[in-house]
Design an enzyme around this catalytic site. Structure first.
Site, PDB file in Angstrom:
ATOM      1  N   HIS A   1       1.006  -1.138   0.104  1.00 18.30           N
ATOM      2  CA  HIS A   1       0.036  -0.292   0.322  1.00 18.30           C
ATOM      3  C   HIS A   1       0.610   0.880   0.177  1.00 18.30           C
ATOM      4  CE1 HIS A   1       1.020  -0.050   4.046  1.00 18.30           C
ATOM      5  NE2 HIS A   1       0.907  -0.865   4.732  1.00 18.30           N
TER       6      HIS A   1
HETATM    7  P1  TYD Z   1      -1.785  -2.708   7.442  1.00 19.45           P
HETATM    8  O1  TYD Z   1      -1.067  -1.440   7.893  1.00 19.45           O
HETATM    9  O2  TYD Z   1      -2.592  -2.954   6.504  1.00 19.45           O
HETATM   10  O3  TYD Z   1      -0.337  -3.896   7.893  1.00 19.45           O
HETATM   11  P2  TYD Z   1       0.618  -4.412   6.967  1.00 19.45           P
HETATM   12  O4  TYD Z   1       1.361  -2.616   6.599  1.00 19.45           O
HETATM   13  O5  TYD Z   1       1.905  -3.971   7.598  1.00 19.45           O
HETATM   14  O6  TYD Z   1       1.194  -5.331   6.041  1.00 19.45           O
HETATM   15  O7  TYD Z   1      -2.544  -3.077   9.234  1.00 19.45           O
HETATM   16  C1  TYD Z   1      -3.359  -4.372   9.233  1.00 19.45           C
HETATM   17  C2  TYD Z   1      -4.511  -4.396   9.935  1.00 19.45           C
HETATM   18  O8  TYD Z   1      -3.908  -3.700  11.753  1.00 19.45           O
HETATM   19  C3  TYD Z   1      -5.434  -3.042   9.399  1.00 19.45           C
HETATM   20  O9  TYD Z   1      -6.331  -4.152   9.616  1.00 19.45           O
HETATM   21  C4  TYD Z   1      -5.156  -2.056  10.357  1.00 19.45           C
HETATM   22  C5  TYD Z   1      -4.673  -2.389  11.167  1.00 19.45           C
HETATM   23  N1  TYD Z   1      -3.765  -1.156  12.164  1.00 19.45           N
HETATM   24  C6  TYD Z   1      -4.107  -0.884  13.192  1.00 19.45           C
HETATM   25  O10 TYD Z   1      -5.847  -0.810  13.421  1.00 19.45           O
HETATM   26  N2  TYD Z   1      -3.346   0.498  13.631  1.00 19.45           N
HETATM   27  C7  TYD Z   1      -2.375   0.762  13.079  1.00 19.45           C
HETATM   28  O11 TYD Z   1      -1.343   1.603  13.777  1.00 19.45           O
HETATM   29  C8  TYD Z   1      -1.610   0.108  12.253  1.00 19.45           C
HETATM   30  C9  TYD Z   1      -0.549   0.267  11.752  1.00 19.45           C
HETATM   31  C10 TYD Z   1      -2.904  -1.432  11.870  1.00 19.45           C
END
Ligand code: TYD
Length: 134
Positions: A50
């Site tokens: 992303h």
């Molecule tokens: P995401 O940023 O999509 O993970 P990655 O980029 O590492 O694959 O986040 C995964 C899940 O965690 C998503 O449902 C949102 C949640 N999340 C939070 O609630 N707070 C945060 O600070 C982060 C980074 C993620």
């Protein structure tokens, strides 16, 4: 627009064990609003996939190693993080993925904004369209 860069952190080498630190707006170019960490990643898994509209991050491999792949809408740039005394500054509007996590790796991420799903661009085609308009 800012560009990604590896930033060396202060390190105090000591026979008792080494020490590094980060002070916001001094060792990294923003103020820290949020800290999160990624751990217990199974072999072969990919995190991220992303971009953020406005959010900036700084990523440190506190333990182990992993690769961060950034894309500016045209080109991939791969950074291998494997030491806790430097990290990668990720400006806004870079597509980012994390892969090749070693066993027991620990990724520390500092961000300049609280969590907000509206900050995310999760579709690569959409990201490229927005990025290449700028
Ligand atoms: P995401 O940023 O999509 O993970 P990655 O980029 O590492 O694959 O986040 C995964 C899940 O965690 C998503 O449902 C949102 C949640 N999340 C939070 O609630 N707070 C945060 O600070 C982060 C980074 C993620």
């Amino acid at each position: 627009m800012n560009t990604p860069k590896i930033i060396d952190l202060p390190k105090f080498l000591d026979p008792r064990g080494n020490l590094s630190f980060i002070e916001e707006a001094r060792n990294i170019p923003f103020c820290i609003e949020r800290t999160y960490w990624i751990y217990d990643v199974s072999g072969g898994e990919v995190r991220g996939g992303h971009a953020y509209h406005e959010l900036q991050e700084f990523i440190v491999a506190l333990s182990g190693s992993f690769d961060v792949i950034l894309n500016d809408g045209k080109t991939d740039y791969r950074y291998t993080l494997n030491r806790s005394y430097y990290g990668l500054y990720v400006p806004k509007m870079y597509w980012r993925s994390m892969e090749n996590f070693s066993t027991n790796s620990l990724a520390l991420v500092l961000a300049d904004k609280p969590f907000d799903e509206n900050e995310y661009i999760r579709d690569f085609q959409q990201f490229k369209e927005i990025r290449n308009e700028k």
